[in-house]
Design an enzyme around this catalytic site. Structure first.
Site, PDB file in Angstrom:
ATOM      1  N   ASP A  25      33.924  48.112  36.349  1.00 53.88           N
ATOM      2  CA  ASP A  25      33.553  48.713  37.614  1.00 53.88           C
ATOM      3  C   ASP A  25      33.046  47.630  38.553  1.00 53.88           C
ATOM      4  OD1 ASP A  25      31.101  48.073  36.563  1.00 53.88           O
ATOM      5  OD2 ASP A  25      30.387  50.130  36.378  1.00 53.88           O
ATOM      6  N   ASP A  71      29.780  46.597  41.023  1.00 54.59           N
ATOM      7  CA  ASP A  71      28.378  46.845  41.392  1.00 54.59           C
ATOM      8  C   ASP A  71      28.050  46.035  42.642  1.00 54.59           C
ATOM      9  OD1 ASP A  71      27.998  48.428  39.107  1.00 54.59           O
ATOM     10  OD2 ASP A  71      27.545  46.661  37.890  1.00 54.59           O
ATOM     11  N   ASP A  80      29.503  51.256  42.224  1.00 54.65           N
ATOM     12  CA  ASP A  80      28.098  51.633  42.401  1.00 54.65           C
ATOM     13  C   ASP A  80      27.541  50.882  43.596  1.00 54.65           C
ATOM     14  OD1 ASP A  80      27.990  53.388  40.315  1.00 54.65           O
ATOM     15  OD2 ASP A  80      27.104  51.990  38.889  1.00 54.65           O
TER      16      ASP A  80
END
Length: 475
Positions: free
Chosen positions: A314, A316, A399
């Site tokens: 992912d 961040d 995120d």
């Protein structure tokens, strides 16, 4: 005993292979570097899943699977096989990662560029555990990480942490591990971990680990916990209810949260590695939105990419503004603008609750690792090749975290990782320095005092440690 074990495992189970559930797919596993024992286990696993696996190369083989070999090495092996058996054919030369993903899905997954063998080490060699590690050390580390994962699935956090620590010690070794005695009295490697390492050194495989990999519960838990929004408890409950596949979740009408629905809908994309270029592209898009909403705000790419990893699961991103308090309300405006540009497929935001904590000492424990204002999201990233190329985009987990400038150095340290590095650093702060370190602050319990910092380097100084650059925090 060891020699006898090796001799018995020297070939896959007897009996002619059947056509299997997938007649268009015929596998051949390259024994070189994989080892006879591991090849036998993997053959058994594949056949149990309904795949046809041939013992030797033939014109019928469509997929050649290799572990820790380069594309050139496997091509040379294939040419030799063709000369010996006189069979032609043009099979796909694949890294073990394709095999692993196919076993997890219970079907042959689509072949992507990352699955195909390249020059140098195979595609699997790009995984974090394999980069720069001697072959035996890499296999031992993978074995320990598998047991750590299985222990986590069983709710045994202590066992999981013990195996994780042992795997980290192996990763930090400067050279090839030939015998168990070379480990000496190194801390962090218990008796159980030493037995696993010994098996790998002697046989190239650990029977205990292979049994775990073959177990239905482990495979199901691994499959379900890869769904965005699904933790161990939920996955375990689904397993106890008799669910085994993603299709089961859909056909049996399992009640899913909005987050889990999004995770299931974009499952393949979200379990495809995010390349550094893709992460930087998303970072630029967020930077553009941030400058529209609040000029002067910085956007920092954290996580594994800050540690120098070429890919991750992912993205961040940490947001902060140099003027205290100016960041208030920024996240909602940024997310709203990104949504208006059709860049967000899913989002859920949480408010900053750290300011609500009372008392001079920041509370300890894992529940306060993240009390920043934060948005859990799935981005729609335009792509031209690879996964999603047919539709022109892929889904990526992102995120967005907003940190006040006074807490930004602590947030940057906490969000850079790795998880094990952060855990050990906080344990050192607590046990050796009587301090409480989290992603918001550093508190000195002896002096009843918060210790401010304007950089990561200053945090390390407070702890009495030499600064560890991000690239050295992967263990």
């Amino acid at each position: 005993m060891t020699l006898l074990r090796r001799r018995r495992a020297s070939s896959p189970p007897a009996g002619p292979p059947g056509p299997g559930r997938f007649p268009a797919v015929v596998l051949c596993l390259v024994e070189k570097r994989m080892g006879a024992s591991r090849r036998a286990f993997l053959t058994q696993l594949a056949r149990a899943k309904g795949f046809r696996v041939d013992r030797a190369y033939s014109a019928a083989v469509t997929h050649v699977v290799s572990e820790q070999n380069s594309g050139a090495e496997v091509a040379q092996w294939l040419e030799q096989q063709r000369e010996e058996c006189g069979a032609e054919g043009d099979p796909a030369l694949l890294d073990i990662s394709w095999f692993t993903e196919s076993m997890g899905a219970g079907r042959p997954v689509e072949i992507e560029s990352r699955h195909r063998l390249r020059g140098g080490w195979g595609g699997g060699g790009d995984r974090e555990w394999g980069r720069g590690l001697p072959y035996d050390s890499a296999l031992s580390q993978e074995a320990l990480e598998t047991l750590a994962e299985e222990a986590g699935f069983s709710g045994s956090e202590g066992r999981s942490l013990a195996f994780t620590r042992a795997a980290s010690v192996l990763k930090a070794l400067p050279g090839r591990l030939s015998t168990l005695e070379e480990l000496g009295p190194l801390p962090g490697i218990g008796e159980h971990s030493r037995r696993v390492i010994q098996d790998v050194l002697e046989d190239g495989v650990c029977a205990e680990v292979e049994r775990v990999k073959l177990s239905e519960r482990y495979q199901t838990m691994k499959l379900f916990t890869k769904i965005f929004g699904v933790g161990v408890r939920t996955a375990s409950r689904w397993y106890q209810e008799g669910l085994r596949t993603l299709v089961d979740l859909q056909e049996r009408g399992t009640k899913l949260t909005r987050q889990q629905q999004a995770g299931l809908r974009h499952y393949d994309d979200l379990n495809t590695p995010v390349e550094r270029g893709e992460a930087e592209s998303i970072s630029r898009a967020v930077q553009g939105a941030v400058q529209r909403c609040l000029p002067g705000t910085s956007v920092t790419l954290a996580g594994g990419f800050r540690r120098g990893k070429p890919h991750g699961h992912d993205v961040d991103l940490l947001l902060t503004h140099p003027e205290a308090g100016r960041e208030a309300g920024l996240l909602s405006r940024v997310v709203s603008w990104l949504d208006s540009q059709d860049l967000i497929l899913y989002q859920h935001s949480q408010e900053n609750s750290y300011a609500l904590q009372e008392g001079p000492e920041p509370p300890g424990g894992r529940d306060v690792m993240d009390r920043f204002e934060r948005c859990f999201s799935i981005f729609r990233l335009e792509v031209q090749g690879g996964p999603g190329a047919a539709r022109g985009w892929k889904a990526v987990r992102v995120d967005l975290v907003v940190a006040p400038i006074s807490q930004f150095p602590f947030a940057l340290l906490g969000w850079t990782g790795s998880r094990h590095f952060e855990r050990e650093l906080r344990r050192f702060a607590s046990h050796e320095r009587k301090m409480v370190l989290n992603s918001h602050a550093l508190y000195d319990s002896r002096r009843n005092l918060f210790l401010p910092a304007v950089s990561e380097e200053e945090i390390f100084q407070h702890l009495g440690l030499e600064y560890v650059p991000p690239a050295q925090r992967n263990t």
